[in-house]
Enzyme design. Structure first.
Site, PDB file in Angstrom:
ATOM      1  N   TRP A 130       0.898  -1.229  -0.225  1.00 16.96           N
ATOM      2  CA  TRP A 130       0.118   0.042   0.045  1.00 16.96           C
ATOM      3  C   TRP A 130       0.898   1.244  -0.144  1.00 16.96           C
ATOM      4  O   TRP A 130       1.917   1.373   1.001  1.00 16.96           O
ATOM      5  CB  TRP A 130      -0.920  -0.069   1.195  1.00 16.96           C
ATOM      6  CG  TRP A 130      -1.922   1.063   1.259  1.00 16.96           C
ATOM      7  CD1 TRP A 130      -2.543   1.628   0.444  1.00 16.96           C
ATOM      8  CD2 TRP A 130      -2.135   1.637   2.603  1.00 16.96           C
ATOM      9  NE1 TRP A 130      -3.506   2.637   0.993  1.00 16.96           N
ATOM     10  CE2 TRP A 130      -2.921   2.890   2.064  1.00 16.96           C
ATOM     11  CE3 TRP A 130      -1.632   2.006   4.051  1.00 16.96           C
ATOM     12  CZ2 TRP A 130      -3.358   3.675   3.127  1.00 16.96           C
ATOM     13  CZ3 TRP A 130      -1.913   2.780   4.651  1.00 16.96           C
ATOM     14  CH2 TRP A 130      -3.045   3.595   4.357  1.00 16.96           C
ATOM     15  N   LYS A 166     -13.288  -0.525   6.206  1.00 16.35           N
ATOM     16  CA  LYS A 166     -13.912  -1.356   5.149  1.00 16.35           C
ATOM     17  C   LYS A 166     -14.912  -2.137   5.669  1.00 16.35           C
ATOM     18  O   LYS A 166     -15.985  -2.140   5.222  1.00 16.35           O
ATOM     19  CB  LYS A 166     -12.954  -2.199   4.693  1.00 16.35           C
ATOM     20  CG  LYS A 166     -11.315  -1.360   4.345  1.00 16.35           C
ATOM     21  CD  LYS A 166     -11.377  -0.344   3.449  1.00 16.35           C
ATOM     22  CE  LYS A 166      -9.913   0.457   3.548  1.00 16.35           C
ATOM     23  NZ  LYS A 166      -9.864   1.341   2.592  1.00 16.35           N
TER      24      LYS A 166
HETATM   25  C1  LMR Z   1      -6.901   2.411  -0.508  1.00 17.49           C
HETATM   26  O1  LMR Z   1      -5.968   1.625  -0.635  1.00 17.49           O
HETATM   27  O2  LMR Z   1      -7.321   2.941  -1.490  1.00 17.49           O
HETATM   28  C2  LMR Z   1      -7.472   2.818   0.732  1.00 17.49           C
HETATM   29  O3  LMR Z   1      -6.953   2.365   1.812  1.00 17.49           O
HETATM   30  C3  LMR Z   1      -7.721   4.186   0.947  1.00 17.49           C
HETATM   31  C4  LMR Z   1      -6.377   4.878   1.570  1.00 17.49           C
HETATM   32  O4  LMR Z   1      -6.464   5.500   2.059  1.00 17.49           O
HETATM   33  O5  LMR Z   1      -5.446   4.698   0.431  1.00 17.49           O
END
Ligand code: LMR
Length: 395
Positions: free
Chosen positions: A127, A243
């Site tokens: 992420w 979520k």
């Molecule tokens: C995402 O990965 O889209 C979500 O976790 C929202 C974010 O804050 O990035």
């Protein structure tokens, strides 16, 4: 004085979210930010959440401070939800925090304070916001290989190989389920191999579990984090209610610590409390109060689990339909992996130019690394087919 500051851009996901909002086209399609959408493209408040909010309005009789660690009942419920009803609570502690990101940040501060020389290993890819959050916490970062874009699978041998060379005492950030951005999860057997390497190398898990309930089910998705609590002596977990409760903007999460014994767990929690106090003092109450009400009420909890399960099943069926449409349109099985992946995301093997062309020509918003939000796929089969055709056209 502000002229001395560097120019800054929002991160890729937030930038895309804003660009989508500003796009006037009626037929635009948002496959960007990780927010669940129903068949009408809406992100409604979950029924159990709405009902708990109604009760909160009725019977909340004070807005006095709760405290840096939040509500003890919420924290206990989060330990049970993530680590199971049979978890060894003598060694587990939890702090209510502002979202999964808040959990990541305060836990990073805790880990850096406990072991400043340790490297935190992140999956490549991960992420995107992991990197700024952990860097802001002062962590030294490195990455382990994770994903093979052509097969859509985890490169587990390369991952194990890299982790087997990590220094004793290093920390490994693992996505508990529904890997973001790839949707590729380890099998139980592969997880066990990871635990073995971590045990023999003396590595500590830092688990990010933001999508529990979106993969194979609420309990099933916690398999890895629960198995890790059994296999390894210490662990920290960043959990999110954004979520699975749809509480995104309320900022609800949990920072969980597993210590080697009760005294060390208490020491960790006291440090976490100090970190929180010097940072934002106390977490917001509303969303966590709502989640606590849902989790402590049998009827609301059953209703929440049912709605969450329906969301999960919908995403799974969209995966199958999309893989099918792409198979037909591309006349190949190269996108078949989408059907078998888990959670909200898959990563399409598209170049930045192809992604840009889909956005400008077709109004299709995909994150720059090829990540799509499966819940944003069109429900209508003609529209889904059109999307597959647009993707096939840019290949
Ligand atoms: C995402 O990965 O889209 C979500 O976790 C929202 C974010 O804050 O990035």
């Amino acid at each position: 004085m502000f002229e001395t500051l560097p120019a800054k851009q929002p991160d890729a996901i937030l930038k895309l979210m804003m660009a989508f909002r500003e796009d006037p086209r009626a037929d635009k399609l948002d496959l960007g930010v990780g927010v669940y959408k129903d068949e009408n493209g809406a992100t409604p408040v979950m029924k159990a959440v709405k009902s708990a909010e109604g009760k909160l309005l009725q019977d909340q009789d004070t807005k006095a401070y709760v405290g840096p660690l939040g509500s003890p009942a919420f924290n206990q419920q989060m330990i049970t939800t993530v680590l199971g009803a049979d978890a060894d609570t003598t060694r587990l502690r939890c702090a209510q925090v502002p979202g999964g990101s808040g959990a990541l940040r305060v836990l990073t501060d805790l880990l850096v304070s406990a072991r400043p020389a340790a490297t935190i290993w992140l999956s490549d890819p991960t992420w995107p916001n992991h990197i700024p959050i952990l860097t802001a916490g002062g962590a030294k970062l490195s990455s382990y290989p994770y994903f093979d874009a052509s097969s859509g699978k985890v490169t587990v041998d390369a991952m194990l190989e890299t982790l087997s060379k990590a220094a004793k005492g290093d920390i490994v950030l693992l996505h508990g389920c529904c890997h973001n951005p790839t949707g590729a999860d380890l099998t139980h057997e592969q997880w066990t191999a990871v635990f073995d390497v971590m045990k023999s190398q003396g590595l500590m898990p830092f688990v990010d579990i933001a999508y529990q309930g979106f993969g194979d089910g609420l309990e099933q998705d916690a398999w890895a984090v629960r198995a890790m609590a059994d296999a390894l002596p210490e662990m920290v977990v960043a959990a999110s209610c954004s979520k699975n409760f749809g509480l995104y903007r309320e900022r609800v999460g949990a920072a969980i610590v597993l210590g080697r014994n009760a005294a060390e767990a208490d020491r960790a929690l006291a440090n976490l409390s100090t970190i929180i106090r010097s940072n934002y003092s106390m977490p917001p109450d509303h969303g966590a109060n709502v989640a606590e009400r849902v989790l402590t009420d049998d009827a609301l909890s059953a209703d929440w689990r049912d709605e969450l399960e329906a969301m999960r099943v919908r995403m799974q069926s969209l995966r199958a339909k999309f893989a099918d449409a792409l198979r037909k349109r591309t006349n190949s099985d190269r996108f078949d992996f989408i059907a078998g992946q888990k959670g909200m995301f898959s990563r399409l093997p598209l170049t930045p130019e192809q992604i840009e062309s889909l956005r400008t020509e077709n109004g299709v918003y995909i994150v720059g690394d090829g990540r799509i939000n499966v819940a944003g796929l069109p429900n209508d089969s003609a529209e889904l087919d059109q999307l597959a055709e647009n993707i096939a056209a840019v290949l």
